[in-house]
Scaffold this motif. Structure first.
Motif, short mmCIF file in Angstrom:
data_model
loop_
_atom_site.label_atom_id
_atom_site.label_comp_id
_atom_site.label_asym_id
_atom_site.label_seq_id
_atom_site.Cartn_x
_atom_site.Cartn_y
_atom_site.Cartn_z
N LEU B 113 28.18 -21.97 -2.62
CA LEU B 113 29.17 -21.71 -3.68
C LEU B 113 30.59 -21.94 -3.15
O LEU B 113 31.44 -22.50 -3.86
CB LEU B 113 29.02 -20.28 -4.19
CG LEU B 113 27.77 -20.05 -5.04
CD1 LEU B 113 27.57 -18.58 -5.31
CD2 LEU B 113 27.87 -20.82 -6.35
N ILE B 114 30.83 -21.52 -1.89
CA ILE B 114 32.17 -21.73 -1.32
C ILE B 114 32.47 -23.23 -1.23
O ILE B 114 33.56 -23.69 -1.61
CB ILE B 114 32.27 -21.06 0.07
CG1 ILE B 114 32.21 -19.53 -0.11
CG2 ILE B 114 33.55 -21.46 0.77
CD1 ILE B 114 32.06 -18.79 1.19
N CYS B 115 31.45 -24.00 -0.76
CA CYS B 115 31.64 -25.45 -0.67
C CYS B 115 31.93 -26.03 -2.04
O CYS B 115 32.79 -26.91 -2.20
CB CYS B 115 30.39 -26.12 -0.10
SG CYS B 115 30.15 -25.84 1.63
N GLN B 116 31.21 -25.52 -3.07
CA GLN B 116 31.43 -26.05 -4.41
C GLN B 116 32.85 -25.75 -4.88
O GLN B 116 33.52 -26.62 -5.44
CB GLN B 116 30.39 -25.46 -5.37
CG GLN B 116 30.21 -26.31 -6.61
CD GLN B 116 29.03 -25.88 -7.44
OE1 GLN B 116 28.74 -24.70 -7.55
NE2 GLN B 116 28.35 -26.84 -8.03
N LEU B 117 33.30 -24.53 -4.63
CA LEU B 117 34.67 -24.18 -5.00
C LEU B 117 35.67 -25.07 -4.27
O LEU B 117 36.63 -25.57 -4.86
CB LEU B 117 34.95 -22.71 -4.67
CG LEU B 117 34.44 -21.70 -5.70
CD1 LEU B 117 34.78 -20.29 -5.25
CD2 LEU B 117 35.05 -21.98 -7.06
N PHE B 118 35.43 -25.29 -2.95
CA PHE B 118 36.30 -26.16 -2.15
C PHE B 118 36.36 -27.55 -2.77
O PHE B 118 37.44 -28.14 -2.94
CB PHE B 118 35.74 -26.24 -0.72
CG PHE B 118 36.57 -27.06 0.20
CD1 PHE B 118 37.72 -26.53 0.81
CD2 PHE B 118 36.23 -28.38 0.47
CE1 PHE B 118 38.49 -27.29 1.64
CE2 PHE B 118 37.01 -29.15 1.32
CZ PHE B 118 38.14 -28.61 1.91
N GLU B 119 35.18 -28.04 -3.20
CA GLU B 119 35.13 -29.36 -3.83
C GLU B 119 35.94 -29.35 -5.12
O GLU B 119 36.73 -30.27 -5.38
CB GLU B 119 33.67 -29.72 -4.12
CG GLU B 119 33.49 -31.15 -4.61
CD GLU B 119 32.11 -31.40 -5.17
OE1 GLU B 119 31.33 -30.43 -5.31
OE2 GLU B 119 31.81 -32.56 -5.48
#
Lengths: 541, 200
Positions: B113-119
């Protein structure tokens, strides 16, 4: 691992209110939930019927003089939404399904009693929310289809409440569908084969498959639509590059099967009622089963016949025309099987079978106009005219609602232990049948001559026929009165019905009326032939 | 009447069968996941139609960067394996091992989820920029919602197994099995989403 499904254990009987109050409280008993569905649905039927009367009063004169135009649109939208999502779908699935399916599979409750209660209790709040949206900023006014861009550009709070309400009702419908599939496939009494099930089980299995496969698509579509309204995205907004035809595809992928979600259970119910009152076995059980499954498969692939005027490419039109016309085959099989069931039977004339026969007559008429509408040239001619309104109401009122009343007359003795008054019942049938045909038959003529639907004002040349139609609607409204009087009088002091007044063979009649909480004292009866009436007759000879 | 008159013995067996029934909750969950899959199918159908019918205006071509979603795919696939390990451990009554694997799975979900938010924060387009952007956020967001719910459910069953020693055991595997099936389903959807959205 096992789960207790004895309602006495799951319900904690000592905490439950006694008497009639238990029908208005949170209960896990499938019979109580079924009655709750029916009563709740009927209240919404009264609201939707009042709105329908308002529409017909408005249309009795060519000018828009009874109510303002945007109120007319709101009334039209609420009428459609309430009748479909809050009356017919919950009642033919939820009410009769919950009451009858556990009896038919020989169980003491549904597979998931708690989920069942959740599915019901989603309905009253979302329905009330829908009705109350009229007082916010005006209810939704884009029709029950909520086609964009109209649904995006009209006042928005009403539309958002409409979307929320339909999403909740869709959730309720999916939970119910999961429950029915699990109950019919998994919860059958040991020794009961699928091909020994009463026809209504098969109808509910097919319906639940449709619900599980198509309702989520509607949910997804409405979520995207709400994004368009709230967040200003452009999925369905041509100004922002969106595509309204995509909405129509996704919407009709649910809403065409929705017609079968309404009508298939009615097919099942009529297949239960006819053999009992004609004292004959159901004709062609196996073909009936396969025709239901055929309707399920075909019903999922014909949605685009609602979109022949939406710029559909010719190859698509050809495919959807042929596929739609093919649905007439399994439906025709069912029709001929019902007629063959009646043929040569010892028919006892009572309200239940009168409503069933009314259903057969109306449904044939609606089915024939349906085949006509599947043909592209004809469809383009009458698209969005009153011909479509007439066809749709012949299927949905003439088919489904007639069967709801027929089922109420048939199962009332089982549910309450009292008989309904037959004279009032036959009066109810006569007024309903005349009123219904007077209301909707002239609308075919209106449509063929070009009167558009969903408008409050029309060319004065249509006035006379519209007034006939409004007169029919008045009769339909009046027909509710003998029914309500009948139910109220009969619940209080009707004739005692006994356990099996119709001498029926299906399992729910083999217990006391009204049934005990556990459905049966002791063991559930195994009915090998639910339609073995012929043998009985031969034995008597 | 065609009712079967049974002997006392059969009667006794039947009443036992009728008071309890075997566990259909998994069957119900599978049916629900089919329904949930149809929601995604509707979204995918809409996306593919837009891609085919509504081309983006000139100069508005967005190339999606591949590294983060590829990392995310690997994260989810690994998390499926770790979840499987948790189930195996619980089956052998190694509760603490099982909890460890559950926490690793949940952490992988959170990292996803963090990676998705970063993206999301580094993409050159916003939700309402154009049709492609809207569909992109709707699809990945709806999937992200599923991952969020899945992660919460993993944490809940890990908590159940920690606090109430008796709630999650090798005799009562259902909560873990249900969440595991759901998690595999969400992974499968991500793989399809990754292929359709990023690779096609």
């Amino acid at each position: 691992m096992t789960i207790s499904i004895d309602p006495q254990k799951t319900n904690n009987e000592s905490l439950q209110p006694k008497g009639w109050l238990r029908y208005f409280s949170f209960s896990l008993d499938h019979k109580v939930i079924g009655i709750q569905y029916l009563v709740c649905g009927f209240l919404f039927y009264l609201i939707g019927g009042t709105l329908a009367s308002a529409i017909r009063i408005e249309l009795a004169s060519p000018m828009s003089d009874f109510m303002p135009r945007d109120v007319y649109n709101q009334v039209l939208t609420l009428h459609g939404t309430i009748m479909i999502f809050l009356w017919i779908v919950p009642v033919v699935n939820g009410a009769f399904g919950n009451y009858l399916i556990p009896f038919y599979v020989g169980a003491r409750d549904m597979a998931f009693p708690r989920l069942n209660a959740v599915a019901f209790w989603l309905i009253p709040p979302s329905g009330l929310m829908l009705v109350a949206s009229y007082f916010v900023e005006g209810a939704a006014q884009a029709g029950w289809t909520a086609y964009p861009p109209l649904s995006i550009t009209t006042p928005q709070s009403g539309q958002i409440i409409w979307i929320l309400s339909v999403l909740l009702l869709g959730g309720s419908s999916i939970f119910g569908g999961i429950n029915f599939i699990a109950t019919i496939i998994k919860l059958r009494r040991p020794g009961l084969k699928l091909m020994q099930l009463p026809m209504y089980c098969w109808a509910m299995l097919g319906t639940s498959l449709l619900v599980v496969l198509s309702t989520p698509v509607l949910a997804g579509t409405l979520i995207l639509l709400s994004f368009d309204i709230i967040a200003n995205t452009g999925f369905f907004n041509p100004v922002l590059g969106g595509n309204v035809v995509v909405y129509q595809h996704l919407f009709w992928f649910y809403s065409h099967p929705a017609v079968y979600i309404m009508v298939l259970p009615a097919f099942g119910l009529v297949s239960e009622i006819l053999p009992v009152h004609a004292r004959k076995p159901l004709f062609g059980y196996t073909t009936m089963v396969f025709s239901i499954m055929g309707i399920v498969v075909l019903g999922l692939v014909v949605w685009a016949h609602h979109m022949f005027t939406s710029g559909t490419p010719p190859w698509m039109r050809l495919f959807f025309t042929i596929a739609t016309a093919f649905i007439a085959v399994p439906t025709g099989i069912k029709f001929f099987n019902w007629v063959a069931t009646l043929w040569g039977g010892k028919i006892s004339i009572n309200s239940a079978i009168l409503f069933s026969c009314g259903f057969i007559i109306n449904f044939v008429f609606g089915g024939i106009t349906g085949v006509a509408l599947a043909q592209v040239p004809f469809d383009i001619h009458v698209h969005d005219t009153y011909f479509v309104v007439a066809h749709f109401h012949y299927i949905v009122y003439g088919g489904t609602v007639f069967i709801i009343f027929s089922s109420i007359y048939h199962w009332f003795p089982k549910v309450t232990g009292k008989m309904l008054n037959e004279k009032l019942g036959i009066l109810h049938f006569i007024i309903t049948f005349i009123g219904f045909n007077l209301c909707f038959a002239p609308q075919h003529w209106l449509g063929l001559n070009g009167m558009p639907r969903r408008v409050a004002e029309y060319d004065p040349q249509f006035q006379f026929v519209n007034q006939i139609s409004s007169l029919g609607a008045l009769l339909m409204a009046i027909s509710t009165i003998p029914f309500l009087i009948n139910v109220i009088i009969s619940v209080r002091n009707g004739k005692d019905a006994g356990d099996n007044p119709w001498n029926a063979l299906t399992p729910e009649w083999l217990t006391s009326s009204p049934p005990p909480v556990e459905n049966w004292e002791g063991e559930a009866p195994l009915v090998e032939e639910p339609y073995g009436y012929g043998k009985e007759i031969y034995e008597q000879k | 009447m065609t009712t079967l008159d049974s002997s006392k013995e059969i009667q006794k067996n039947n009443s036992e069968v009728n008071e309890t029934h075997e566990d259909f909750r998994m069957f119900g969950l599978v049916t629900f996941l089919i329904a949930d899959g149809m929601t995604f199918a509707g979204f995918f159908a809409a996306y593919l139609t837009y891609k085919a019918v509504n081309p983006l205006p000139d100069g508005a071509i967005y190339e999606l960067e591949l590294p983060i979603p590829t990392l995310n795919t690997i994260l989810l696939l690994v998390s499926s394996a770790t979840f499987h390990k948790a189930g195996k451990a619980l089956l052998k009554d190694k509760n603490s091992d099982s909890q460890k694997w559950l926490f690793i799975t949940a952490s992988l979900g959170i990292i996803f989820l963090i990676c998705q938010l970063f993206e999301y924060f580094h993409l050159p387009f916003g939700l309402t920029d154009n049709l492609f952007a809207s569909t992109f956020y709707a699809l990945t967001g709806f999937h992200g919602l599923h991952v969020t719910l899945g992660t919460l459910m993993i944490l809940i069953i890990a908590w159940q197994s920690r606090i109430n020693g008796g709630r999650l055991t090798s005799q009562n595997m259902f909560p873990l099995e249900a969440v595991e099936l759901y998690w595999h389903f969400v992974d499968g959807i991500w793989v399809i989403l990754f292929i359709i959205l990023y690779l096609l």
